[in-house]
Design an enzyme around this catalytic site. Structure first.
Site, mmCIF file in Angstrom:
data_model
loop_
_atom_site.group_PDB
_atom_site.id
_atom_site.type_symbol
_atom_site.label_atom_id
_atom_site.label_comp_id
_atom_site.label_asym_id
_atom_site.label_seq_id
_atom_site.Cartn_x
_atom_site.Cartn_y
_atom_site.Cartn_z
ATOM 1 N N TYR A 46 9.134 33.326 -19.737
ATOM 2 C CA TYR A 46 7.855 32.685 -19.482
ATOM 3 C C TYR A 46 7.801 31.278 -19.708
ATOM 4 O O TYR A 46 7.533 30.307 -18.878
ATOM 5 C CB TYR A 46 6.692 33.363 -19.918
ATOM 6 C CG TYR A 46 5.346 33.078 -19.454
ATOM 7 C CD1 TYR A 46 4.670 33.719 -18.477
ATOM 8 C CD2 TYR A 46 4.615 32.053 -20.156
ATOM 9 C CE1 TYR A 46 3.563 32.893 -17.556
ATOM 10 C CE2 TYR A 46 3.517 31.270 -19.372
ATOM 11 C CZ TYR A 46 3.031 31.897 -18.454
ATOM 12 O OH TYR A 46 1.658 31.444 -17.828
ATOM 13 N N ASP A 71 7.780 11.693 -0.074
ATOM 14 C CA ASP A 71 7.842 12.924 0.172
ATOM 15 C C ASP A 71 9.347 13.115 0.569
ATOM 16 O O ASP A 71 9.657 12.707 1.590
ATOM 17 C CB ASP A 71 6.752 13.411 1.350
ATOM 18 C CG ASP A 71 6.930 14.999 1.787
ATOM 19 O OD1 ASP A 71 7.805 15.521 1.295
ATOM 20 O OD2 ASP A 71 5.980 15.210 2.461
ATOM 21 N N LYS A 111 12.830 23.131 1.882
ATOM 22 C CA LYS A 111 13.624 22.445 2.815
ATOM 23 C C LYS A 111 14.693 21.908 1.796
ATOM 24 O O LYS A 111 15.813 22.241 1.940
ATOM 25 C CB LYS A 111 12.856 21.223 3.337
ATOM 26 C CG LYS A 111 11.787 21.822 4.474
ATOM 27 C CD LYS A 111 11.098 20.938 5.012
ATOM 28 C CE LYS A 111 10.097 21.443 6.260
ATOM 29 N NZ LYS A 111 10.396 21.393 7.518
ATOM 30 N N ARG A 136 3.938 20.945 18.039
ATOM 31 C CA ARG A 136 3.671 19.765 17.192
ATOM 32 C C ARG A 136 3.016 19.033 17.972
ATOM 33 O O ARG A 136 3.610 17.933 18.510
ATOM 34 C CB ARG A 136 4.825 19.371 16.400
ATOM 35 C CG ARG A 136 5.749 20.074 15.611
ATOM 36 C CD ARG A 136 5.095 20.115 14.193
ATOM 37 N NE ARG A 136 4.044 21.022 13.823
ATOM 38 C CZ ARG A 136 3.588 21.392 12.666
ATOM 39 N NH1 ARG A 136 4.190 21.309 11.948
ATOM 40 N NH2 ARG A 136 2.492 22.179 12.516
HETATM 41 N N1 F0G Z 1 6.119 17.483 3.615
HETATM 42 C C1 F0G Z 1 6.742 17.604 4.734
HETATM 43 C C2 F0G Z 1 7.564 16.384 5.320
HETATM 44 C C3 F0G Z 1 7.212 18.959 5.345
HETATM 45 O O1 F0G Z 1 7.574 19.178 6.500
HETATM 46 C C4 F0G Z 1 6.533 20.162 4.833
HETATM 47 C C5 F0G Z 1 6.495 21.546 5.231
HETATM 48 C C6 F0G Z 1 5.690 19.915 3.570
HETATM 49 C C7 F0G Z 1 5.476 18.623 3.026
HETATM 50 C C8 F0G Z 1 5.105 21.038 2.805
HETATM 51 O O2 F0G Z 1 5.735 21.898 2.196
HETATM 52 O O3 F0G Z 1 5.760 23.978 3.230
HETATM 53 O O4 F0G Z 1 6.894 23.660 1.265
HETATM 54 O O5 F0G Z 1 4.161 23.652 1.612
HETATM 55 N N2 F0G Z 1 7.084 21.772 6.465
HETATM 56 C C9 F0G Z 1 7.273 22.944 7.001
HETATM 57 C C10 F0G Z 1 7.698 22.941 8.510
HETATM 58 C C11 F0G Z 1 5.844 24.025 7.042
HETATM 59 O O6 F0G Z 1 7.808 23.677 9.026
HETATM 60 O O7 F0G Z 1 8.074 21.555 8.921
HETATM 61 P P1 F0G Z 1 5.588 23.432 2.013
#
Ligand code: F0G
Length: 482
Positions: A80, A223, A266, A389
């Site tokens: 943990y 990000d 990702k 989108r």
């Molecule tokens: N930032 C970016 C650029 C993203 O593409 C995503 C998620 C997130 C933040 C959020 O991350 O899903 O782990 O909570 N993109 C996914 C998509 C959902 O299908 O493009 P997460």
């Protein structure tokens, strides 16, 4: 369409890996596909995977993993507190990004929740190249607002600008002058700008943004969820970076951001997320929210197996062969579509191939969600599941009015190392057929419309019997073949 100068090599992509584990796919008949999308309320998020042939919804959590990642998962330490697995991941983050502190989270939007709670106050402004759905939702939930300051060209479907994700420095200067630096919670830079077609930011732009922000005492938050593709594009498209290794480019990017967060669904090809920084002050501000919302500081809501996979996945991201596969397959698909006269975002970006629904089905008004309608139509004729989108992915304003999206895109994601080139060719063929028959596609209207993130659960229906006519034409052309 104007003549486009593509910025990638036109040779056929070549995979630098082989396939060792496979998953059986189903291609159900066209009538069953119509039934499935109807039951899913014409929302591709609500389809069942067993009804889907090529799942191009997203690359989130579905990139193919490597043998090394799977092997590492077997030796995870599930204590943990103080697990060895955490130390391995933290060390990898330090090594790659040069950031001293790492806060684990269960996924990307959890980082956005924490960052927004700590830094965004009612009335705050968060300038960014472009919003992502979850990042904007968390900022507005905390009383802040988003200012998108990409160049105007970024919103053009076809362009030969290699870095459409760049922040327009003059717009950023003007924002700082107009509102004062104190009002700006942070500047958010999104690598591989998702909603405008996976378009990259250049290293030079990151440096310029960082300098301007630091001169004005403003935080820079990166990000890095789509960093892998962005790294590839910097090496391929930015003259000054041609001779740098991916590791050197990564470090240069990290050195020009104060806080980095990412979705490891990702980046790192697993499932999880995290925030890193070299500032003890920022680390301490965010730390308690991790234990409140995510989990203890050495797992943050993630499975330790996934954490092991992320550590290996991050290391593998430093390999140019590994990060080339996605962008090369995307460029191949974009090229094939573009040659066929089909409206698609150029130059090819990362993440996936983006069809321009505004032009593809130009007869459908934005109030009837052209990109959503195109997603439903493509599923019916191919079993390919894409993601809307466009306006559906927006939220109504406080008075209940539609907020029409700048772009109406149908994103066809190419999860890394998942599809073969023949599958990509199949998708291209069906898109071509649909383009030839585009006049048959009609709009959609809501039956059930949630207030927040409506694209996830909303249910819609066709405005007429267009889907039945589309199936009839499909059967007339394809006979009994699926
Ligand atoms: N930032 C970016 C650029 C993203 O593409 C995503 C998620 C997130 C933040 C959020 O991350 O899903 O782990 O909570 N993109 C996914 C998509 C959902 O299908 O493009 P997460």
């Amino acid at each position: 369409m104007s003549e486009i100068k593509f910025i990638y090599e036109k040779s056929s992509p070549l995979e630098m890996h082989k396939v060792r584990i496979v998953q059986k796919l189903n291609l159900i008949p066209v009538e069953e596909r119509l039934k499935a999308i109807t039951e899913a309320g014409n929302n591709t998020f609500l389809l069942k995977n067993r009804d889907v042939f090529m799942d191009m919804l997203t690359d989130s959590g579905v990139n193919a993993m490597s043998d090394q990642q799977l092997a590492a998962m077997m030796v995870a330490d599930d204590s943990y507190a103080g697990s060895e697995t955490f130390t391995r991941l933290e060390d990898k983050i330090k090594e790659i990004f040069g950031k001293k502190y790492f806060l684990p989270t269960h996924q990307g939007r959890a980082c956005e929740n924490i960052l927004s709670q700590v830094y965004v106050k009612p009335g705050s402004i968060v300038p960014m190249n472009y919003h992502f759905t979850t990042s904007k939702a968390h900022i507005t939930l905390n009383g802040g607002s988003v200012e998108e300051i990409v160049s105007d060209e970024a919103l053009e479907i076809n362009s030969d600008n290699p870095f459409k994700g760049n922040i327009d420095i003059d717009k950023l200067k003007a924002l700082i002058e107009a509102h004062g630096a104190e009002k700006i919670a942070f500047v958010r830079l999104e690598a591989g700008t998702n909603l405008i077609g996976g378009q990259p930011i250049s290293l030079q732009n990151m440096k310029d943004v960082y300098k301007l922000c630091h001169d004005n005492g403003i935080l820079v938050v990166l990000d890095a969820s789509l960093l892998a593709d962005n790294l590839y594009f910097i090496k391929q498209r930015e003259e000054a970076c041609r001779d740098m290794t991916i590791r050197e480019i990564t470090r240069a990017i990290a050195d020009h951001s104060d806080i980095i967060y990412f979705s490891a669904r990702k980046l790192g090809c697993a499932r999880g997320g995290g925030i890193c920084t070299s500032s003890e002050e920022h680390y301490l501000k965010m730390r308690e929210l991790i234990t409140l919302y995510e989990g203890f500081l050495t797992y943050g809501g993630m499975s330790v197996r996934e954490m092991e996979a992320i550590a290996v996945g991050l290391e593998e991201t430093m390999d140019f062969d590994m990060i080339s596969q996605g962008p090369q397959f995307i460029a191949y698909m974009v090229d094939k579509l573009y040659e066929a006269g089909i409206p698609v975002v150029t130059p090819p970006g990362g993440l996936g191939c983006h069809l321009d629904a505004k032009s593809f089905v130009s007869h459908i008004p934005q109030s009837q969600y052209p990109a959503g309608a195109l997603a439903a139509a493509l599923f019916i004729v191919s079993g390919v599941r894409g993601m809307e989108r466009g306006t559906l992915s927006e939220q109504r304003d406080e008075n209940g009015n539609e907020v029409y999206s700048n772009m109406e895109l149908l994103r066809l994601a190419l999860p890394r190392r998942v599809f073969t080139l023949s599958q990509v060719n199949y998708a291209v063929d069906r898109i071509r057929w649909l383009y030839d028959n585009r006049h048959l596609v009609g709009g959609l209207t809501f039956v059930e419309e949630p207030k927040v993130l409506r694209f996830f659960f909303g249910r819609l229906k066709p405005v007429s019997d267009w889907q039945i006519k589309l199936v009839e034409k499909f059967k007339a052309d394809f006979g009994d073949s699926l």
